[in-house]
Scaffold this motif. Structure first.
Motif, mmCIF file in Angstrom:
data_model
loop_
_atom_site.group_PDB
_atom_site.id
_atom_site.type_symbol
_atom_site.label_atom_id
_atom_site.label_comp_id
_atom_site.label_asym_id
_atom_site.label_seq_id
_atom_site.Cartn_x
_atom_site.Cartn_y
_atom_site.Cartn_z
ATOM 1 N N GLU A 15 46.306 63.629 35.770
ATOM 2 C CA GLU A 15 45.679 62.924 34.752
ATOM 3 C C GLU A 15 45.294 61.415 35.080
ATOM 4 N N LEU A 16 45.899 60.722 35.575
ATOM 5 C CA LEU A 16 45.656 59.366 36.006
ATOM 6 C C LEU A 16 44.185 59.453 36.706
ATOM 7 N N SER A 17 44.220 60.156 37.783
ATOM 8 C CA SER A 17 43.010 60.382 38.544
ATOM 9 C C SER A 17 41.644 60.711 37.753
ATOM 10 N N ARG A 18 42.186 61.749 36.752
ATOM 11 C CA ARG A 18 41.009 62.414 36.021
ATOM 12 C C ARG A 18 40.391 61.481 35.234
ATOM 13 N N HIS A 19 41.321 60.549 34.318
ATOM 14 C CA HIS A 19 40.820 59.322 33.795
ATOM 15 C C HIS A 19 40.497 57.882 34.739
ATOM 16 N N ARG A 20 40.490 58.181 35.923
ATOM 17 C CA ARG A 20 40.228 57.027 36.845
ATOM 18 C C ARG A 20 40.970 55.552 36.579
ATOM 19 N N ILE A 21 42.078 56.028 36.494
ATOM 20 C CA ILE A 21 43.121 54.783 36.317
ATOM 21 C C ILE A 21 43.577 54.908 37.541
ATOM 22 N N ARG A 78 68.019 32.821 29.244
ATOM 23 C CA ARG A 78 67.099 32.437 30.570
ATOM 24 C C ARG A 78 67.369 33.373 31.596
ATOM 25 N N ARG A 79 68.523 34.033 31.714
ATOM 26 C CA ARG A 79 68.953 34.625 32.967
ATOM 27 C C ARG A 79 68.132 36.225 33.035
ATOM 28 N N THR A 80 67.680 36.532 32.019
ATOM 29 C CA THR A 80 66.732 37.761 31.937
ATOM 30 C C THR A 80 65.524 37.424 31.541
ATOM 31 N N ALA A 81 64.694 38.498 31.653
ATOM 32 C CA ALA A 81 63.165 38.508 31.616
ATOM 33 C C ALA A 81 62.821 39.575 30.503
ATOM 34 N N ILE A 82 61.689 39.124 29.864
ATOM 35 C CA ILE A 82 61.220 40.067 29.040
ATOM 36 C C ILE A 82 59.907 41.007 29.566
ATOM 37 N N VAL A 83 59.724 42.284 29.498
ATOM 38 C CA VAL A 83 58.732 42.946 30.110
ATOM 39 C C VAL A 83 57.535 43.530 28.876
ATOM 40 N N ALA A 84 56.616 43.251 28.928
ATOM 41 C CA ALA A 84 55.639 43.799 27.825
ATOM 42 C C ALA A 84 54.571 44.563 28.539
ATOM 43 N N PRO A 85 53.967 45.693 27.956
ATOM 44 C CA PRO A 85 53.041 46.333 28.787
ATOM 45 C C PRO A 85 51.683 45.746 28.097
ATOM 46 N N THR A 86 50.564 45.516 29.011
ATOM 47 C CA THR A 86 49.445 45.129 28.732
ATOM 48 C C THR A 86 48.305 46.279 27.894
ATOM 49 N N GLN A 87 47.178 46.001 27.770
ATOM 50 C CA GLN A 87 46.465 47.063 26.999
ATOM 51 C C GLN A 87 46.003 48.006 28.169
ATOM 52 N N LYS A 88 45.786 47.487 29.300
ATOM 53 C CA LYS A 88 45.780 48.622 30.334
ATOM 54 C C LYS A 88 46.980 49.570 30.500
ATOM 55 N N LEU A 90 48.821 50.098 27.844
ATOM 56 C CA LEU A 90 49.121 51.168 26.729
ATOM 57 C C LEU A 90 47.910 52.363 26.886
ATOM 58 N N THR A 91 46.631 52.100 27.372
ATOM 59 C CA THR A 91 45.801 52.995 27.617
ATOM 60 C C THR A 91 46.334 54.145 28.691
ATOM 61 N N ALA A 92 46.840 53.810 29.740
ATOM 62 C CA ALA A 92 47.425 54.664 30.640
ATOM 63 C C ALA A 92 48.613 55.748 29.975
ATOM 64 N N VAL A 93 49.428 54.819 29.140
ATOM 65 C CA VAL A 93 50.549 55.427 28.441
ATOM 66 C C VAL A 93 49.886 56.651 27.587
ATOM 67 N N GLY A 94 48.933 56.041 26.813
ATOM 68 C CA GLY A 94 48.353 56.849 25.832
ATOM 69 C C GLY A 94 47.727 58.400 26.375
ATOM 70 N N ILE A 95 47.147 57.913 27.602
ATOM 71 C CA ILE A 95 46.547 59.270 28.205
ATOM 72 C C ILE A 95 47.538 60.245 28.601
ATOM 73 N N ILE A 96 48.758 59.874 29.094
ATOM 74 C CA ILE A 96 49.648 60.517 29.766
ATOM 75 C C ILE A 96 50.373 61.246 28.386
ATOM 76 N N GLN A 97 50.441 60.532 27.285
ATOM 77 C CA GLN A 97 51.273 61.058 26.159
ATOM 78 C C GLN A 97 50.311 62.095 25.478
ATOM 79 N N THR A 98 49.230 61.789 25.545
ATOM 80 C CA THR A 98 48.042 62.845 24.751
ATOM 81 C C THR A 98 48.082 64.252 25.692
ATOM 82 N N ALA A 99 47.946 63.871 26.849
ATOM 83 C CA ALA A 99 48.199 65.072 27.905
ATOM 84 C C ALA A 99 49.597 65.776 27.846
ATOM 85 N N LEU A 100 50.531 65.293 27.675
ATOM 86 C CA LEU A 100 51.885 65.999 27.193
ATOM 87 C C LEU A 100 52.023 66.500 25.939
#
Length: 163
Positions: A15-21, A78-88, A90-100
């Motif tokens: 799926e990722l290679s098909r959408h060129r990610i 301050r001992r831990t970090a927050i991770v947030a997905p970027t738009q890139k 979110l696009t990749a996750v959307g492609i995978i979720q749509t395929a699933l």
């Protein structure tokens, strides 16, 4: 289980290679899917996914370098970090979720087929003559022997001392 993991990895790669990610492995895609599209504390993601902390740190570092994640310190801890997905990401996750997405729609039919098979098996086994079980074996009966109680002092055995 290994077969299912390999099938998922091949599916994600296709799926990722098909959408060129580029620059995203199946493990990284699974990590991004676990974020559910929102910022989360890294500690919570590690606990929820049961990932070794050092592996998660390396994974996050790689995803930040490739532009799929943003990492910043937690303002409350301050001992831990927050991770947030970027738009890139979110696009990749959307492609995978749509395929699933077609897979869960087939799930009710799979459950119904499994239920019908169980029902068929139950009905067929009810038509068969019930098997007669052999009678249980007779319990072993041991004779009751009265305990030997002696009030006499113990006898002295050669080679031992008594107090």
């Amino acid at each position: 289980m290994d077969r299912a993991v390999r099938a998922f990895e091949e599916f994600v790669r296709a799926e990722l290679s098909r959408h060129r990610i580029d620059g995203l492995t199946p493990q990284q895609a699974l990590f991004l899917l676990s974020l559910e599209g929102r910022p989360q504390r890294l500690v919570e993601v590690v606990r929820a996914q049961r990932i070794v902390a050092s592996n998660a740190t390396y994974l996050v570092k790689t995803l930040v370098q490739t532009g799929f994640l943003e990492r910043y310190p937690d303002p409350h801890d301050r001992r831990t970090a927050i991770v947030a997905p970027t738009q890139k990401a979110l696009t990749a996750v959307g492609i995978i979720q749509t395929a699933l997405a077609p897979a869960p729609t087939a799930l009710p039919q799979v459950k119904a087929a499994a239920g019908a098979a169980r029902l068929f098996e139950t009905v067929c086994s009810a038509d068969e003559a019930p098997a007669t079980a052999p009678p249980p074996p007779e319990p072993v009966r041991r004779p009751i022997v009265a305990p030997r109680i002696s009030l006499a002092p113990p006898q002295r055995v050669l080679g031992t001392r008594t107090r």
